[in-house]
Design a protein around this motif. Structure first.
Motif, mmCIF file in Angstrom:
data_model
loop_
_atom_site.group_PDB
_atom_site.id
_atom_site.type_symbol
_atom_site.label_atom_id
_atom_site.label_comp_id
_atom_site.label_asym_id
_atom_site.label_seq_id
_atom_site.Cartn_x
_atom_site.Cartn_y
_atom_site.Cartn_z
ATOM 1 N N VAL A 4 8.671 33.803 -15.168
ATOM 2 C CA VAL A 4 7.498 33.708 -14.307
ATOM 3 C C VAL A 4 6.268 33.457 -15.184
ATOM 4 O O VAL A 4 6.105 34.078 -16.231
ATOM 5 C CB VAL A 4 7.317 35.004 -13.490
ATOM 6 N N ASP A 5 5.419 32.532 -14.748
ATOM 7 C CA ASP A 5 4.124 32.266 -15.389
ATOM 8 C C ASP A 5 4.218 31.941 -16.876
ATOM 9 O O ASP A 5 3.393 32.385 -17.667
ATOM 10 C CB ASP A 5 3.164 33.450 -15.191
ATOM 11 N N CYS A 6 5.186 31.144 -17.260
ATOM 12 C CA CYS A 6 5.317 30.717 -18.655
ATOM 13 C C CYS A 6 4.596 29.388 -18.834
ATOM 14 O O CYS A 6 4.927 28.402 -18.176
ATOM 15 C CB CYS A 6 6.795 30.557 -19.015
ATOM 16 N N GLY A 7 3.616 29.364 -19.704
ATOM 17 C CA GLY A 7 2.899 28.124 -19.966
ATOM 18 C C GLY A 7 3.808 27.104 -20.633
ATOM 19 O O GLY A 7 4.589 27.439 -21.518
ATOM 20 N N ILE A 8 3.725 25.863 -20.182
ATOM 21 C CA ILE A 8 4.536 24.794 -20.779
ATOM 22 C C ILE A 8 3.625 23.655 -21.226
ATOM 23 O O ILE A 8 2.584 23.404 -20.634
ATOM 24 C CB ILE A 8 5.629 24.270 -19.816
ATOM 25 N N ASP A 9 4.045 22.995 -22.279
ATOM 26 C CA ASP A 9 3.296 21.878 -22.853
ATOM 27 C C ASP A 9 3.832 20.583 -22.257
ATOM 28 O O ASP A 9 4.932 20.154 -22.580
ATOM 29 C CB ASP A 9 3.463 21.893 -24.374
ATOM 30 N N VAL A 10 3.048 19.998 -21.368
ATOM 31 C CA VAL A 10 3.414 18.715 -20.755
ATOM 32 C C VAL A 10 2.389 17.651 -21.155
ATOM 33 O O VAL A 10 2.069 16.757 -20.384
ATOM 34 C CB VAL A 10 3.534 18.821 -19.213
ATOM 35 N N GLY A 11 1.896 17.772 -22.379
ATOM 36 C CA GLY A 11 0.816 16.913 -22.839
ATOM 37 C C GLY A 11 -0.514 17.616 -22.651
ATOM 38 O O GLY A 11 -1.493 17.335 -23.309
ATOM 39 N N GLY A 12 -0.529 18.569 -21.767
ATOM 40 C CA GLY A 12 -1.602 19.524 -21.509
ATOM 41 C C GLY A 12 -0.901 20.855 -21.316
ATOM 42 O O GLY A 12 0.289 20.982 -21.597
#
Length: 182
Positions: free
Chosen positions: A72-80
């Motif tokens: 839950v609520d894990c930040g991911i790097d998608v270019g941002g």
């Protein structure tokens, strides 16, 4: 603190490190950054939103997905930097830091967003496009309508975007099935 003061202290271009620092300093908001550098600041989830995410989280756990797979609520790097409400990772491939404190998408099978007032366009259009470009195989959008309709989308690499993989169903029906995202 005034808006002018905050604006004067903001960097000219916000990085993922800046985003992580803002999130760490402020537990009352969620911060996201588009690949183009657009900063979004949102309030925490309301109780109904939190309950929907919890129901989906519990469904995955009770159906054999491990606690290192369903996050839950894990930040991911998608270019941002984006923070899906829930993410599901391949067995043995939990989220790992990429840039800053944001996880890379290696091993990420599914991103789930529960639509909130004010995030409709971001959840239905913007994040859908960003997640597709990042190569995330599945994206689910959970509506806040009477049935909590779930749109289950699958990445079509040739079309460079998501397509409906199944009929759209209410969350109550989905929770009676066995999850299959791998």
């Amino acid at each position: 603190m005034s808006a002018a003061t905050v604006g004067a202290e903001m960097p000219a271009q916000v990085t993922l490190d800046d985003l992580a620092a803002m999130a760490a300093a402020d537990e009352n908001h969620r911060y996201e950054l588009s690949p183009e550098g657009v900063l979004s600041v949102m309030p925490p989830a309301d109780p109904d939103h939190a309950l929907l995410v919890t129901r989906i989280f519990a469904w995955f756990l009770t159906n054999g997905y491990g606690p290192e797979q369903v996050v839950v609520d894990c930040g991911i790097d998608v270019g941002g930097g984006r923070v899906p409400d829930l993410s599901v990772w391949a067995d043995g491939r939990p989220p790992r830091r990429a840039r800053s404190s944001y996880a890379g998408v290696d091993g990420l099978l599914l991103a789930v967003e529960v639509v909130s007032k004010g995030s409709e366009v971001a959840d239905r259009v913007t994040k859908k496009d960003e997640y597709a470009k990042a190569g995330i195989p599945r994206y689910w959008i959970v509506e806040r309508d009477a049935g909590n309709t779930v749109h289950r989308l699958t990445l079509d690499v040739q079309a460079a975007g998501y397509v409906n993989s199944d009929d759209t169903q209410p969350l109550a029906w989905l929770l009676t099935t066995t999850p299959d995202v791998g």
